[in-house]
Structure formats: C-alpha cells, structure tokens
Design an enzyme around this catalytic site. Structure first.
Site, PDB file in Angstrom:
ATOM      1  N   LYS A  58      33.290  20.004 -15.617  1.00 25.17           N
ATOM      2  CA  LYS A  58      31.960  19.763 -15.036  1.00 25.17           C
ATOM      3  C   LYS A  58      32.125  18.990 -13.727  1.00 25.17           C
ATOM      4  CE  LYS A  58      31.786  15.815 -18.155  1.00 25.17           C
ATOM      5  NZ  LYS A  58      31.143  15.223 -19.337  1.00 25.17           N
ATOM      6  N   GLY A  67      24.089  20.595 -17.410  1.00 21.00           N
ATOM      7  CA  GLY A  67      24.077  21.670 -18.393  1.00 21.00           C
ATOM      8  C   GLY A  67      22.997  22.691 -18.104  1.00 21.00           C
ATOM      9  N   ALA A 262      26.799 -11.179   8.252  1.00 22.02           N
ATOM     10  CA  ALA A 262      25.612 -10.430   8.649  1.00 22.02           C
ATOM     11  C   ALA A 262      25.494  -9.178   7.781  1.00 22.02           C
ATOM     12  CB  ALA A 262      25.703 -10.055  10.127  1.00 22.02           C
ATOM     13  N   TYR A 364      29.854   4.107  26.962  1.00 22.38           N
ATOM     14  CA  TYR A 364      29.499   5.501  26.665  1.00 22.38           C
ATOM     15  C   TYR A 364      28.512   6.076  27.678  1.00 22.38           C
ATOM     16  CZ  TYR A 364      31.870   5.593  22.143  1.00 22.38           C
ATOM     17  OH  TYR A 364      32.818   5.586  21.157  1.00 22.38           O
ATOM     18  N   HIS A 779      16.973  -3.143   1.859  1.00 27.79           N
ATOM     19  CA  HIS A 779      16.759  -4.106   0.783  1.00 27.79           C
ATOM     20  C   HIS A 779      17.286  -3.553  -0.533  1.00 27.79           C
ATOM     21  CE1 HIS A 779      13.177  -5.915   3.206  1.00 27.79           C
ATOM     22  NE2 HIS A 779      14.336  -6.391   3.597  1.00 27.79           N
TER      23      HIS A 779
END
Length: 1120
Positions: A58, A67, A262, A364, A779
């Site tokens: 499975k 199933g 952080a 960039y 959260h």
C-alpha cells in the site's frame, strides 16, 4: 506548527519500539519500504520473510481510505507485489481534489482473519483531555465512527485504567477478547502520552488467538516536543501532504527556521504561478493568502510562507533570495508580482529586515527584470519609514517597479493593486509620525490629563432612546443586518451551556487597571522600557513593572527611564523572593524560553496573588500547555498565550512589546481608552487592529492576542464575556482563524442572549478550502481537522447568529466604521475631545538607528566585524577563510596586515611561529612563566609575567633588526660601512649574535627558514645584505651570526616589500608600528603556555632561588 503527520512506517516503528502491554503484539518491525530506486534482491536479503509469506502492499503517503480507492494490494507473493507496483509506482493519482504521484510504498505480512476480529481505535487530543474512541467493528466499511464509536474522555493529567476501558469502551466486545484489548488500549494510550502524539488511529486493529495485529495506522506527533522526545523519536521525517511535492527549498527554509529564534516558513503551492508572497507574520500571511484567493488568484498563487519574530538581516536575506530564486526560474506571459506585505510589527525592526530583502533584490535584479516582476510593499512597525525608503530607493536604482506603502494604506490594499482590481496611487499619503513622536497637526483645544475619564468617549445613560442606525458607506448586501438584534435576556439554556463549557465565572472580569503591577520573567530590558514609556504617556502614577526575575544572575538592580528620570527596578534570581517583596503584583509577563516556560508558569500559579499570566514563548508542547490551562482553571488564573505578543489596555497597561514602539502607540491613540475591545489570535494582526480601529472609531478600550497555538490559555469567549460585562466597552471585534471551534461559542452566546453588544467578526483562513492539498499556516492552531473548523463555515455561522461579518478582510475596517457610526448616531457613544499625551524622550540608540543624531564613535576598527550573521575578517567571511584553507598564516595576514597574502607568505608566517614557539626554560620569559606558575598563579597571570620580559634584550630584536638593516640598506651604505658605523656609535647590531650557535654550529631554525625564503620569495635584497653583514661579523667572532630574530626581521621586510600587496610606505609603516615583534610574541606565547601546563602537570611547588646562586655584596662605601 506543532501537530505534524508522520508516515505509517514511522508510527508503527514508534509503537513496536515503545509500547508496553501484556497483549502479544505480532509482526513487530515486519515492514519494508519500497520506492522506484529499491533494489529488490537486497530488499529480500534484508527482509527474508518477503520470500516466504503472503503480503500486503500500500502507498505510505498520508492518503486516507486507501482500501476504498483501490490502492491496497492484498494476499500477494513477492512477485505479485512487484507486478501490482508496476501499475501504481510513480503513477499520477487523484485523491479528493489532490493530484499526486505515488512514490513510497509499504509491504507488510498479510494477516488472515475474520471480519468480527477487526476493531477500530483512535486517540486524539482536545483542550480538556484526550478522547479515546473504540468501535467493535473496524475495517474499510467502518463508516461514521464519530457517530458510532464508544467514547472515553481522559482528562488532562489523569491516567487510563483497564477497568475504565472494559466498562466504557468494550461493552460490545466478546468476553474472551476484553483482557487483550483493554491491555493493548491502555498501553497504546500510555505510548500516545509518552511520545507526545496528538492523533493516533488504528483501523483495523485485528485481534486473533495469536495476538494483536496493527494493520493500518495514521498518526500525528507534536513536533515542538522534539527536545523532550529526541532520544525516543530519533530523526523524524515529516512527509508533505499527498499532492504536494517536498521541495529542497522548503527543507532549506525549515533548517533556517530550526536554527533561528525567529519564525521562517515556506510552502510551495504552484512553482509556475505568477503571484508570489513574502509576508511578515503568521496571521498576516494567512490574510494575504485569503485576499489573493478572494480576488481570483488561487490558481496563480505560487507559495505560502511567513517570516516573523525579528529575524536578522542575514536570515531575511537568505529567506528572500530563496523566494526570488524560485520565482525567476520560469517566465510567465503576464509577468509576475511579488507581494512583500505585513501587518504593523510589534518589535521587529522593519528597516533591518528590509535591508536583507533589498540585498536579495539587488543580487537578483537581472532575473527580476527579465521575468517582468513588479513588487508591491506594505509594512508598518519600528523604523518602518526607513525600511520603506530603502525599498523605494532600490526600485529607482535597479529599474524594478516597486510600489511602497505604509500604515496609511489598508493592509491588503496592495493585493488589489497587484491583481489589477484597484488603481495604484502615484503618491500615497504618508503618516506624519516618526520614531517616538507623533507630529500633531490638530489645532483642537487640549484637555488636561487630570480630566480624563475611564474611556475616551462619553457614554449616554442606559435609558437613552436609540435612533435608527445608518448604513452609509456599505453596499446593501455587505452585511446580513446592520440592526443589532435585541437579545438582552440571559436565558436558562445559555446558563446551562455556559456551565457545561466550563465558564465558572471564577476569573476576574478586569485583568488590568491603572494601578496594575507586574513581574517580568526574563531579562527583556527593551520590552520593559517599552512598558515604562507606555505607562508614562498614559499618565500613570507609577511604573507597571515592579520587578524582574532572571535565574541566571544574582539579585541586582537594572536601570530604566521613567520619562526623563532614571529609575532602578530590582531583578531577583528566584520567583519566591520577588513575590514576597512585591505583594502588590498580580500579573506575570513570562519571556521564558519554550523549554522553561512550563516550569516557570506552574511555579507562578502557586502564588495566590497572581491573577493573570502572559506567556510569550512559541513552541511549547501542547501537552504541557493543557496542564497549565488545567491548573489555571483550578486557581482562577487567566493565561494569555502561549505564542502571543500579549495584550494592551490603553491608558492602563500593556504587556511587553504589544502595540509596538511609541510611534505606533501614539499613532493608534493607545495612550487613552476608546470604546472598542478586540480579541485576536495573531500578535501582529492585533497591532493591525489597533491601527484599523483607531482610524475608524474613537479607539481601543482593550485588546488581547490569545496566541496562535491550538490550545490558547484563554479563549475568544473568555475575553468576549469580559468585554460584555465591562460598561466602558460598547462594541467588540473578533479576528478568528481557521482551526478549532471556539467561534461557535460566540455564536451560541449571541443566539442565547448572553452577548448583547455588537460583535464584528471575521475568521481568516478562507483560502484553505480553495487549496487542493492541506496547508499548515503559520500558527500551530491554524489547521482545520473537519469541515466545521474551516474559516468559511465559521464566518457563515457567525453571520447567521447575528454577528457583523464582512465579505473579506478588505472590508473589515468599513464594517467596524459603520457599526461604530451607528452607535454614535443612536447615542450609545458620544466621542470625547482628543487629549494629547505627554512627550517622552527618544532613546539615544533608537534616535541613532533612525539617523536623527550622530556622534563620533569611541572606537574605530577595520579588521573584524562580528555584527552580522557571520564573522568577517578584513572583509572575508569566516566560512570563506575555511573554505579556501587559508590557515593560521592567512588569518594573521587578514587581521594584522588587512591583506590576503600569497600562499608562500602565509606558510612563512606559520614557519616563523613554529620556530619561535619555544627556546627552553632558561630564557627570561620562560623562567618568569615557570616561577609564576609554581607560585600558584593562573594561566593568564603566568603567561603575562613571561611576556613582560620581551624587549630589546630578549625576543624584541625583530623590529629593531628590521629597522637597522633597512635603514642601512636604503641609505646605500655598504655592509662594511654599516658594521664600522655601529661599532663607532657604540651600538649593538640587533639580530646579530648567539650565545650557543656559531658559524661552525649553525642554528637549524635559521637554516630551515633560509632554504624556504630563497626558494619561494621573489626577491631577498635585504636578507642578502644581512648575510653579507654576517660574513663580516663572523670573521671577527664565529658566534656573531644572523640569529633567528634577525633573520625573521629582515626576511619579513623583503616579504612586505616584494609580495605585491603593499606600497613601500605601507611596508615601512608595519615595521615602524611593531608588527614584526608580534610574530615573536604570538609564537613564544605557545611555549610559555606549554611551560605553565608542564609545571602544573608535574605539580611543582613554590620556587625559591638557591642562596649559592646569589652573590651577596655589601654596598660599595661599606666594603671600603
């Protein structure tokens, strides 16, 4: 987040390793994992049972109801398994709305059994305890187990017994299986608790005469408990939900997050999408995603993520460059947009984080322009003006279109601009406030502080007749009704529901007043100073912080400012002393870490004087949080948090960093009370509510951020009921969230008449129902486990109950304004005259941060910078130093000479350090070190004693030799002329002469260095000159050789002059300022330390110089 799903294989491994039960658990560790890279021959060798038993195969990818979906191969041999996998492995499959590729499979032994031997068992966590579900019929056709199953609630801190299991769960089980099942379920529950599971389901659980078989299993564990369970868990891999790939960039950000205090989160939804976000704050990130989806951008939304908790400039740079790298890999025909958004920060320095983003944008800029990226920025908080200025400047210098907005712009307005739903203003209005000052443009007459009332607004008597409410400013269909239903009667049904919900009324209605005193746990001086500044602008008589507790130092006092005056606040090592000496304190503000918050909070609740505790830490394991909640309920203590910034009561009290710095306190008028109270989960969004409410009403009366965890210490309803019972509050705002069912209690309170004041409510997270796979938001509690927990369902229920629910967060401010205006029209609120606060001096450090002042630095340095993410030596990051294998010589070149020296120069420096490391115990420096060590002095004192002997007579000849030889050579003096002149002047030639070595017994140290220098240096003019001098001096006396000090001195001058890294003046300056003597000092320090350690190891006693080695003579006049 806390609760994370684990693979079936991991769950079974935990169970087989750690379950303790008398039931015979069969097939322990008999599973094999298969991917497209599996070597079948090796797999069969590692698991020989694969060749002898019938098998089941499975997928193991967090797929439910495998199933029914035809994704389980049953009763196969190994060849049959391989054939079955040919039709499934690496095939794309649709499960619900999610499309994904089947990559990981699990093979287990097939267990023959009867239908009546299948059972269902599930354990999951709730706020009050853990629910155990059991059904006597398991398997694929189990159906609605929530409706069918027997239930047993195990309250927090209580144990499950076998008798309880038999009596309440196994009533429909045959007697011959009850003992086995009860033992297994008790063992399973204990395993669930010990390994911090939050969800554990087995279906089917098969019980035969041979024992218990765990066939299929699904589980989640509390990832925040890693520090408690690491030994049992090991390294756990958390697979992504089916339908979403696990990207290396996500793993990179997760690693950054784990290493940082952080919060850094990234989930890729559609890497080809054109809408990318970089949002600050867990709550704000959800709001932006909601708004993008509301405006039709769900199919183009590329990512979900957030950064919060004051990440450093380097961390923000790493996060930003990851986003920019991802979004510039494939072009989009319409170009792309990047939304850099956020609420108003409480304590994050916006300018500092934006500097990291700006660095990434500059790196960039080429790809960003090539992919036609437009950037929209909206942010507020400490130093946000500078952050926005820097962001605007980079747009101008790079040519990238960057549109910048501050707190004057609604938080999500930039989404409409980015998606073309609203125009982009050319010059957005800017608020006229900076740092700790609000530049007041009002010409209104001021009211003395002494005349302030309890609320900013004057309220009409209760019997005043209401007038019709206005609907101005809102579309006709935006609210279900703008007329508040007249439900003023508290019904019996409500009382019954309230009692059953645990609302005993034992906790205080008023948490904070103008005389509230608190203790701050943790050395959070910035937060404390912010509280004192708030107290001062609120015209409090005394500071709200009575003391601090910090276990890692002794008792002392910490200096703070109270307005212009300096004051001292006591700091205690333990809480007991603080409580004893400050009986007036009834609030604890805990900045304890996630590892110590539980213990410190439980200790605080032992003191009856404490009525309110704010827990700031994020990441406390849920099991510990539930224990804190249970004790708080027993003690009548209100907990705000965990994972919160706190709360604020304008004019009275603020918790820690709530409300941000004084500029935001003043801009949002938080120094005096208004008429509106709010409660939210998010700390950042609570500050956004301060801003919205101050712009649309007379201001905030009280606001609380209950925290983003699944089980906040106090709930929405706890605070809404307080607000309902507080006369000064005339309307309420609730910012709910996806996950949990707490908002339904507000619905019940409204419909039952317990809540009669207007409630404006919006639940964020509406985008979740639009995603094809599950997304865990910022959260821990922001995840819907059932349909009723979705934000859409809760918003609809609130609307139907009679709450004022906007169509989106974009309209929240409009709805608040309309409800407030109606209350003013009907006379419930009479706005009072604005009262200006006293001014507070700006902190020097913050004024400098804002660029408002300047001061000459006390020190200047140009060799090292430790302020950033990485230590830098003379401009080179420490990682580069090691990557390029610069060695000690290379580091010395950077720190002493501010140059990256050639390889041969670095090697020469290291050779010099090696040959000068030691010269035996008899020399003065080593002698002094030994005497000092034997006198019982420490290493530093002994080393210093030896170093102090270094000078012209011992070891200090390097500089002097370099100067003498250089001067003679540069003046064109012949070697013989130099020798004769020194003799005539009565001066020694420094670097010439040795006590033991001679021309016939050469110093091998000099020989080794000479061979290297002659082979590697591009030029050796001064060394050749010195060797010519040696020929003259040794012809007179064989020991007048060029010694090691002299050799190093002259060779170093050649190095500085000819390596190509220095001008002639720079080379001469290094010799003049004593750099060369530093080589001897550094090298010989190694030897001195060796002598110190040697004496200590030999346990040598106090040294006393022998008398027979001292010549005792009388003074000259006495001997005559």
């Amino acid at each position: 987040m806390s609760a994370k799903a684990i693979s079936e294989q991991t769950g079974k491994e935990f169970l087989y390793k750690h379950i303790c039960t008398t039931a015979a658990v069969q097939n322990r560790f008999r599973y094999a994992s298969v991917t497209c890279e599996t070597d079948w021959d090796r797999l069969a060798q590692e698991h020989p049972w694969l060749l002898t038993e019938r098998l089941v195969v499975k997928p193991d990818q967090l797929i439910k109801r495998r199933g029914k979906l035809g994704l389980v191969g049953i009763n196969l041999d190994l060849q049959g398994v391989q054939e079955w996998l040919k039709g499934h492995l690496m095939r794309e499959t649709t499960v619900g709305r999610a499309n994904g590729v089947l990559k990981n499979f699990l093979i287990e032994p097939f267990v023959p059994h009867e239908q009546e031997e299948e059972f269902y068992v599930c354990i999951y966590a709730t706020r009050e305890g853990d629910q155990v579900l059991f059904h006597h019929e398991g398997g694929v056709e189990v159906g609605d187990v929530d409706a069918k199953a027997q239930r047993l609630m195990v309250a927090v801190d209580e144990k499950l017994s076998g008798d309880e299991v038999k009596e309440q769960l196994l009533t429909n089980v045959p007697d011959d299986k009850k003992d086995v099942l009860s033992s297994f379920i008790v063992g399973l529950f204990n395993l669930y608790e010990d390994l911090y599971f939050t969800y554990l389901e087995i279906n089917p659980l098969v019980v035969t005469n041979e024992g218990v078989y765990v066939l299929d299993m699904a589980a989640k564990i509390d990832a925040t408990a890693d520090y408690l369970c690491k030994a049992k868990w090991g390294d756990v891999e958390f697979p992504p939900p089916f339908g979403r790939e696990a990207y290396p960039e996500e793993a990179y950000i997760a690693d950054l997050d784990a290493k940082s205090g952080a919060s850094l989160k990234l989930t890729l939804l559609n890497p080809r999408g054109r809408i990318w976000t970089m949002v600050a704050g867990g709550g704000a990130s959800v709001v932006y995603s909601d708004t993008i989806c509301d405006l039709g951008g769900v199919d183009e939304l590329a990512n979900y993520g957030e950064y919060s908790g004051a990440p450093s400039e380097q961390q923000t740079y790493d996060y930003a460059k990851t986003i920019l790298s991802l979004m510039t890999r494939e072009k989009h025909q319409q170009g792309k947009v990047l939304i850099i958004g956020g609420s108003i920060a409480n304590f994050t320095n916006v300018a500092a984080t934006f500097k990291g983003i700006v660095r990434a944008i500059k790196d960039y800029q080429g790809p960003l322009k090539e992919h036609e990226v437009t950037i929209f920025v909206r942010r507020g908080g400490p130093n946000y003006q500078e952050g926005l200025r820097v962001m605007g400047e980079v747009g101008k210098t790079t040519g990238i279109p960057i549109h910048v907005f501050g707190t004057e712009t609604h938080m999500t307005a930039i989404v409409g601009m980015a998606l073309g739903h609203r125009p982009i203003p050319n010059q957005p209005p800017m608020d006229a406030h900076t740092a700790n000052f609000l530049l007041n443009a009002s010409a209104s007459v001021v009211t003395p502080a002494a005349t302030r009332t309890a609320s900013f607004s004057e309220h009409r008597p209760a019997d005043s007749s209401p007038t019709k409410m206005s609907k101005a400013g809102l579309p006709a269909d935006s609210l279900q009704s703008l007329l508040w239903p007249s439900r003023n009667v508290v019904t019996a049904d409500w009382r019954e529901a309230q009692a059953s919900s645990g609302y005993s009324g034992a906790k205080a209605t008023t948490l904070f007043s103008k005389s509230t005193k608190s203790i701050v746990w943790g050395m959070q001086t910035r937060a404390v100073q912010g509280m004192l500044d708030f107290d001062y602008v609120c015209s409090r008589d005394e500071p709200s912080v009575a003391a601090m507790v910090y276990p890692f130092t002794g008792d002392h006092k910490q200096k703070f400012y109270w307005g212009h005056k300096e004051i001292l606040i006591p700091v205690y090592k333990n809480m007991a002393d603080a409580m004893k000496k400050h009986p007036e304190v009834d609030v604890i503000i805990s900045f304890a870490s996630l590892r110590s918050a539980f213990d410190s909070t439980m200790e605080a609740m032992q003191y009856s004087q404490i009525h309110t505790i704010a827990i700031i830490a994020e990441g406390i394991p849920e099991a510990q949080t539930r224990k804190m909640i249970k004790m708080a309920d027993e003690k009548g203590v209100t907990i705000i948090g965990p994972a919160t910034v706190g709360g604020i009561k304008p004019g009275c009290f603020k918790i820690g960093n709530t409300g941000g710095m004084l500029d935001n306190i003043l801009a949002s008028k938080l120094y005096r009370p208004g008429s509106v109270a709010y409660v939210s989960r998010s700390g950042g969004m609570s500050n956004e509510l301060n801003n919205i409410i101050s712009r649309t009403t007379d201001g905030v009366y009280e606001g609380v951020a209950i925290g983003g965890d699944r089980y906040p210490g106090s709930t929405f309803m706890d605070h809404v009921l307080r607000y309902q019972d507080t006369p000064g509050i005339k309307m309420m705002v609730v910012l709910g969230e996806i996950g949990g069912t707490e908002e339904y209690r507000i619905c019940q309170g409204i419909t039952e008449g317990r809540i009669t004041k207007p409630v404006v409510c919006w639940c964020i997270g509406t985008c979740a129902t639009m995603f094809s796979s599950e997304v865990q938001f910022g959260h821990a509690g922001a995840c819907a486990n059932q349909a009723s927990e979705t934000a859409v369902a809760k918003n609809q229920a609130l609307r139907e109950a009679g709450a004022y629910v906007p169509r989106s967060f974009d309209e929240l401010g409009d709805v608040i304004r309309t409800v407030y205006d109606n209350l003013v029209i009907c006379g419930t609120i009479v706005p009072a005259q604005e009262v200006p606060p006293p001014t507070v001096p700006m902190d020097y450090s913050w004024a400098r941060e804002l660029g408002l002042i300047r001061k000459p630095a006390s020190f200047m340095t140009s060799i090292c910078d430790e302020r950033g993410q990485e230590l830098i030596y003379a401009g080179m990051p420490i990682t580069e130093v090691f990557k390029e294998e610069m060695g000690l010589g290379g580091v010395l070149g950077l720190l002493w000479f501010q140059r990256r020296l050639p390889r041969y120069a670095c090697q020469f420096i290291e050779m010099c350090l090696m040959v000068t490391a030691d010269h035996g115990p008899a020399v003065s420096g080593a002698h002094n070190t030994i005497v000092c060590a034997r006198a019982g002095k420490d290493l530093i004192s002994s080393l210093t004693s030896g170093l102090l002997t270094i000078g012209d007579r011992f070891g200090g000849a390097l500089d002097a030799a370099a100067k003498q030889f250089s001067k003679a050579f540069d003046s064109g003096m012949l070697p013989m002329e130099f020798v004769n002149k020194m003799k005539k002047d009565g001066k020694l030639i420094m670097g010439i002469g040795h006590r033991v070595k001679s021309i016939n017994n050469p110093d091998m140290r000099v020989q080794i260095l000479k061979d290297f220098v002659k082979q590697q240096f591009p030029s050796t003019q001064l060394l050749d000159y010195a060797l010519d001098v040696e020929k003259i001096t040794t012809s007179k006396k064989p020991n007048l050789i060029l010694n090691v000090d002299g050799f190093i001195g002259v060779a170093f001058v050649d190095l500085l002059r000819t390596c190509g890294g220095f001008t002639r003046d720079e080379a001469d300056e290094f010799v003049e300022i004593g750099a060369l003597n530093g080589i001897f000092v550094l090298g010989r320090s190694m030897g001195f330390i060796g002598h110190y350690l040697d004496q200590k190891r030999l346990k040598q006693g106090l040294y006393r110089h022998p008398w027979d080695d001292i010549s005792y003579v009388l003074p000259e006049h006495m001997s005559m």
